[in-house]
Design an enzyme around this catalytic site. Structure first.
Site, PDB file in Angstrom:
ATOM      1  N   HIS A  16      19.650  41.959  36.644  1.00  9.18           N
ATOM      2  CA  HIS A  16      21.037  42.462  36.783  1.00  9.18           C
ATOM      3  C   HIS A  16      21.925  41.263  37.086  1.00  9.18           C
ATOM      4  CE1 HIS A  16      24.077  45.633  38.169  1.00  9.18           C
ATOM      5  NE2 HIS A  16      24.679  44.473  38.355  1.00  9.18           N
ATOM      6  N   HIS A  18      25.892  39.190  36.217  1.00  6.76           N
ATOM      7  CA  HIS A  18      27.220  39.088  35.602  1.00  6.76           C
ATOM      8  C   HIS A  18      27.445  37.631  35.209  1.00  6.76           C
ATOM      9  CE1 HIS A  18      28.402  43.140  36.941  1.00  6.76           C
ATOM     10  NE2 HIS A  18      27.569  42.872  37.940  1.00  6.76           N
ATOM     11  N   ASN A  44      30.519  44.321  31.832  1.00  5.02           N
ATOM     12  CA  ASN A  44      31.852  44.682  32.357  1.00  5.02           C
ATOM     13  C   ASN A  44      32.859  43.538  32.229  1.00  5.02           C
ATOM     14  OD1 ASN A  44      30.483  43.247  34.414  1.00  5.02           O
ATOM     15  ND2 ASN A  44      31.633  44.241  36.041  1.00  5.02           N
ATOM     16  N   LYS A 102      24.691  50.646  30.263  1.00  2.96           N
ATOM     17  CA  LYS A 102      25.109  50.642  31.659  1.00  2.96           C
ATOM     18  C   LYS A 102      26.101  51.758  31.916  1.00  2.96           C
ATOM     19  CE  LYS A 102      25.613  49.259  35.868  1.00  2.96           C
ATOM     20  NZ  LYS A 102      25.912  47.997  36.511  1.00  2.96           N
ATOM     21  N   HIS A 139      25.125  52.323  37.893  1.00  5.53           N
ATOM     22  CA  HIS A 139      25.839  51.947  39.117  1.00  5.53           C
ATOM     23  C   HIS A 139      25.944  53.232  39.928  1.00  5.53           C
ATOM     24  CE1 HIS A 139      28.681  49.480  41.578  1.00  5.53           C
ATOM     25  NE2 HIS A 139      28.921  50.705  42.026  1.00  5.53           N
ATOM     26  N   HIS A 177      21.001  47.739  41.915  1.00  2.00           N
ATOM     27  CA  HIS A 177      21.384  47.231  43.241  1.00  2.00           C
ATOM     28  C   HIS A 177      21.380  48.324  44.312  1.00  2.00           C
ATOM     29  CE1 HIS A 177      25.165  48.654  41.648  1.00  2.00           C
ATOM     30  NE2 HIS A 177      25.445  47.557  40.997  1.00  2.00           N
ATOM     31  N   ASP A 250      22.499  40.627  40.793  1.00  2.00           N
ATOM     32  CA  ASP A 250      23.899  41.063  40.795  1.00  2.00           C
ATOM     33  C   ASP A 250      24.819  39.898  41.150  1.00  2.00           C
ATOM     34  OD1 ASP A 250      26.044  42.755  40.387  1.00  2.00           O
ATOM     35  OD2 ASP A 250      25.934  43.654  42.384  1.00  2.00           O
TER      36      ASP A 250
HETATM   37  C1  NCD Z   1      30.394  43.371  40.180  1.00  2.00           C
HETATM   38  C2  NCD Z   1      31.405  42.513  39.424  1.00  2.00           C
HETATM   39  O1  NCD Z   1      32.138  41.741  40.049  1.00  2.00           O
HETATM   40  O2  NCD Z   1      31.421  42.565  38.188  1.00  2.00           O
HETATM   41  N1  NCD Z   1      30.768  43.366  41.561  1.00  2.00           N
HETATM   42  C3  NCD Z   1      29.952  43.590  42.614  1.00  2.00           C
HETATM   43  O3  NCD Z   1      30.443  43.665  43.739  1.00  2.00           O
HETATM   44  N2  NCD Z   1      28.657  43.722  42.460  1.00  2.00           N
HETATM   45  C4  NCD Z   1      30.340  44.731  39.630  1.00  2.00           C
HETATM   46  C5  NCD Z   1      29.173  45.530  40.096  1.00  2.00           C
HETATM   47  O4  NCD Z   1      28.024  45.226  39.779  1.00  2.00           O
HETATM   48  O5  NCD Z   1      29.390  46.512  40.814  1.00  2.00           O
HETATM   49 ZN    ZN Z   2      26.585  44.201  39.092  1.00  2.00          ZN
END
Ligand code: NCD
Ligand code: ZN
Length: 357
Positions: A16, A18, A44, A102, A139, A177, A250
């Site tokens: 997971h 970003h 996202n 997702k 989520h 998460h 995450d």
């Molecule tokens: C994530 C993001 O910034 O894209 N933020 C977070 O607090 N984990 C989005 C997410 O996974 O909820």
């Molecule tokens: Zn995330």
């Protein structure tokens, strides 16, 4: 346990992550691709990567940002909306454009405004995913403002996840998460093909970290850290050896200017030190022998993939690591997660180009 000062592990994956886009992608990706063989990449973006074509274009941008000498495979995901077309989803999955989809409840977190508002309307999509064996990554927080933010995961399980899983019992689900004892118990004991990712930071901080001596935006993420008893339940799950729990950092970078603001963004940037901090957690739990399962084996098994073909070595130094330095980007700095505990582990100097799988 005898004193361990060196760990030789199958190269881990991050289930997971970003990576963002553009200059931020270029700045953050090398931290992941230096260590992890693969990552499940969250969709996202602004606008989100919703269709097979959008996801394929994003994948190409990631691949072209991988530094020379790193072998890294982005495993892509598609962002579900009220308008997701089951036919596009089937075609994209069959073509390998993405490996999972997702589900962001609309408004639940960063860049989730285009997420799903109508779970019933999603039924044709979920039916298709169940049929083709495509995992649904969730989520797991309700967005109902009447629900206390610390209860949103538990309420999501009851109001949304359990009904979906009853309706689609063969659907493969990852509760992403997970942050509560309730979430851990649900995944650990549930029937069917369910797993959860655990972040490194939720194993280390509880909600007190957000308010230690003042408000601490660099510990604010979603789902927000919970009480100590939940953190302890997460640690127990991580080191339990259960194949239903695996690493998903995450890591979610935001520029410092966006974090340190009257309305700071949610997300912690952990990619630069996630594995080192995780090794420390496992050492502190007396469970270093379970680290490889959690970081390198359980995830591929869930996704039906082989473990990475090469290995990585972690070394334990007598002195703890210094607090992490900020990471520059052309648009400003990023603050790296400071675990606030002594971390003795480091990744042994560059192993050279990895074997090609
Ligand atoms: C994530 C993001 O910034 O894209 N933020 C977070 O607090 N984990 C989005 C997410 O996974 O909820
Ligand atoms: Zn995330």
């Amino acid at each position: 346990m005898t004193h361990v000062s060196r760990l030789d592990l199958v190269r881990p994956d991050d289930w997971h992550l970003h990576l963002r886009d553009g200059a931020m992608l270029a700045a953050v990706l090398p931290f992941t691709s230096a260590v992890f063989g693969r990552a499940i990449v969250m969709p996202n973006l602004v606008p989100p990567a919703r269709t097979a074509a959008e996801v394929a274009a994003y994948r190409a941008r990631i691949v072209s940002a991988v530094p020379a000498g790193h072998v890294f495979e982005p495993l892509m995901t598609c962002y579900l909306t009220d308008g997701t077309d089951p036919a596009d989803l089937r075609a994209g999955y069959a073509a390998g454009a993405f490996v999972a989809a997702k589900l962001y409840p609309a408004g639940a977190t960063t860049n989730s405004d285009n997420g799903v508002t109508d779970m019933d309307g999603l039924s044709p999509v979920l039916a298709a995913m169940e049929e083709i064996g495509m995992p649904l990554l969730v989520h797991g927080e309700v967005t109902d403002p009447a629900v206390d933010i610390f209860d949103r995961e538990a309420v999501f399980i009851e109001r949304v996840l359990e009904p979906v899983r009853r309706r689609f019992p063969a659907l493969k689900v990852v509760l992403e998460h997970v942050t509560t004892a309730d979430g851990v118990a649900y995944v650990r004991d549930g029937a069917g093909d369910i797993a959860a990712t655990l972040t490194v930071h939720h194993l280390i901080i509880n909600r007190n970290a957000l308010f230690a001596g003042g408000i601490r935006p660099h510990y604010y993420c979603l789902p927000v850290a919970k009480r100590e008893r939940h953190r302890l339940a997460l640690r127990e799950a991580a080191v339990s050896g259960s194949p239903r729990f695996f690493l998903g950092t995450d890591s979610a970078p935001h520029l410092d200017a966006a974090k340190e603001s009257a309305c700071g963004c949610a997300g912690l940037f952990t990619a630069p030190n996630a594995l080192e901090c995780l090794a420390q957690v496992f050492e502190d739990e007396g469970a270093l022998d379970r680290l490889e399962g959690f970081a390198s084996l359980h995830g591929p098994a869930f996704y039906g993939l082989a473990p990475n073909p090469d290995r990585i070595v972690l070394v334990r130094d007598p002195e703890p690591q210094a607090a992490p330095a900020k990471v520059p980007t052309p648009d400003g700095t990023l603050t790296v997660f400071d675990p606030g505990i002594p971390v003795h582990w480091r990744i042994e100097a560059a192993p050279g180009p990895q074997m090609t799988p």
